[in-house]
Design a protein around this motif. Sequence first.
Motif, mmCIF file in Angstrom:
data_model
loop_
_atom_site.group_PDB
_atom_site.id
_atom_site.type_symbol
_atom_site.label_atom_id
_atom_site.label_comp_id
_atom_site.label_asym_id
_atom_site.label_seq_id
_atom_site.Cartn_x
_atom_site.Cartn_y
_atom_site.Cartn_z
ATOM 1 N N ARG B 169 0.814 -1.215 0.000
ATOM 2 C CA ARG B 169 0.000 0.000 0.000
ATOM 3 C C ARG B 169 0.854 1.274 0.000
ATOM 4 N NH1 ARG B 169 -5.495 -0.785 -0.100
ATOM 5 N NH2 ARG B 169 -5.904 -3.018 0.079
ATOM 6 N N GLY B 170 2.171 1.118 -0.070
ATOM 7 C CA GLY B 170 2.998 2.300 -0.295
ATOM 8 C C GLY B 170 3.873 2.767 0.852
ATOM 9 N N ILE B 171 3.859 2.044 1.963
ATOM 10 C CA ILE B 171 4.726 2.445 3.084
ATOM 11 C C ILE B 171 6.191 2.176 2.725
ATOM 12 C CG2 ILE B 171 5.448 1.647 5.391
ATOM 13 C CD1 ILE B 171 2.616 1.918 6.320
ATOM 14 N N LYS B 172 7.065 3.133 3.057
ATOM 15 C CA LYS B 172 8.473 3.040 2.657
ATOM 16 C C LYS B 172 9.410 2.781 3.828
ATOM 17 C CE LYS B 172 8.526 3.875 -1.909
ATOM 18 N NZ LYS B 172 7.500 2.827 -2.169
ATOM 19 N N SER B 173 8.837 2.713 5.040
ATOM 20 C CA SER B 173 9.656 2.487 6.236
ATOM 21 C C SER B 173 8.943 1.591 7.219
ATOM 22 C CB SER B 173 9.930 3.809 6.947
ATOM 23 O OG SER B 173 10.806 4.584 6.206
#
Lengths: 209, 209
Positions: B169-173
């Motif tokens: 869903r786009g979380i980068k961390s």
Amino acid sequence: MQKSSRVSEAVIRRLPKYYRYLKDMQKSGVERISSKELSKKMGLTASQIRQDFNCFGGFGQQGYGYHVSELCDEIRKILGLDKEYNVIIAGAGNLGQALANYVGFEKEGFNIRAMFDVNPRLVGLSIRGVQILDIDSMGDYIVNNEIQVGIVCVPKAKAQEVTDEMVKRGIKSIWNFAPVDVEIPENVAVENVHLSDTLYTLSYKMNED
Amino acid sequence: MQKSSRVSEAVIRRLPKYYRYLKDMQKSGVERISSKELSKKMGLTASQIRQDFNCFGGFGQQGYGYHVSELCDEIRKILGLDKEYNVIIAGAGNLGQALANYVGFEKEGFNIRAMFDVNPRLVGLSIRGVQILDIDSMGDYIVNNEIQVGIVCVPKAKAQEVTDEMVKRGIKSIWNFAPVDVEIPENVAVENVHLSDTLYTLSYKMNED
């Protein structure tokens, strides 16, 4: 295995990681592993792994690699996880309760005997069979129950005071979660866990490039 | 300050510690400090400190030392703590709640927007104003609220699944507290926090000598 006189901090910090990986492999039924395979799994070089193990007299055989459960047992012993410890937690807030609820520590011999708090609404309650007692009774409890490890989960402002009391009553190991480095005498071991440090490292990494 | 192309992991891991000490000094009104004094405080050598800072172009002036609040601000920027982040927590058990209750993260720009859990007894509750929502709604929530950081506080067996959903869903961390190293694509940052590792290091230390 005999360990050499002084093992570097960096090696010591890698030991729990080796132990974690080896325990998982043991559970999955892996019998042996080469240093090359182990290095790939763990993100270390094979020569690094051999060097680390050489600090403890070396394990493994040329051409065979490492016997997973033997190596796992050796590292368990080196870490002192083949013994049993009496543990208390000072501070029965969310973090203290989270630690009391985690069964993994018990499996490695860290038996939480009691928790302590100032909050009268918490005193008298139990977390997974571990009683929360009044913080004023902590000193006597330590002496009467041969407590070796003290976990500090109190607010920052109280961390040093609680640590001092633990040390005064004979505790030789402090696991501190308060966001401050507590000071201890030379003959006491301490690990100051700064949760925010890893968040900041994460923050650095996400902003890299 | 410009940072050199690739800073070593060891230096990156020391940055949060520098930041912690400098922030405390700033609060106590310390205006400047020599690398010698700083090294004494932090248990590092003065040359180590100079080397570390040189990775970022160097700070401080010969004969003056470091200007505490300037240095603190520079390190804050390097760590990306001068920005604001939207954060969610998956898993609203004791540890998730402990993290939600800690105000220190917010002060550094990590704003916890929501928590998620499978437990219907937790869903609907609030921790310090942060709502606990059904874990099934997490994916859409991430997309609709531009969430950048995902904290994983679910049991070991669910950690990878939850991480995968966050990343999809786009979380980068990912800040992972489950006792397992979660796998992530190359463009995602992760910090796997193994609380037991520091306990085992402590155990080693208490058994030393």
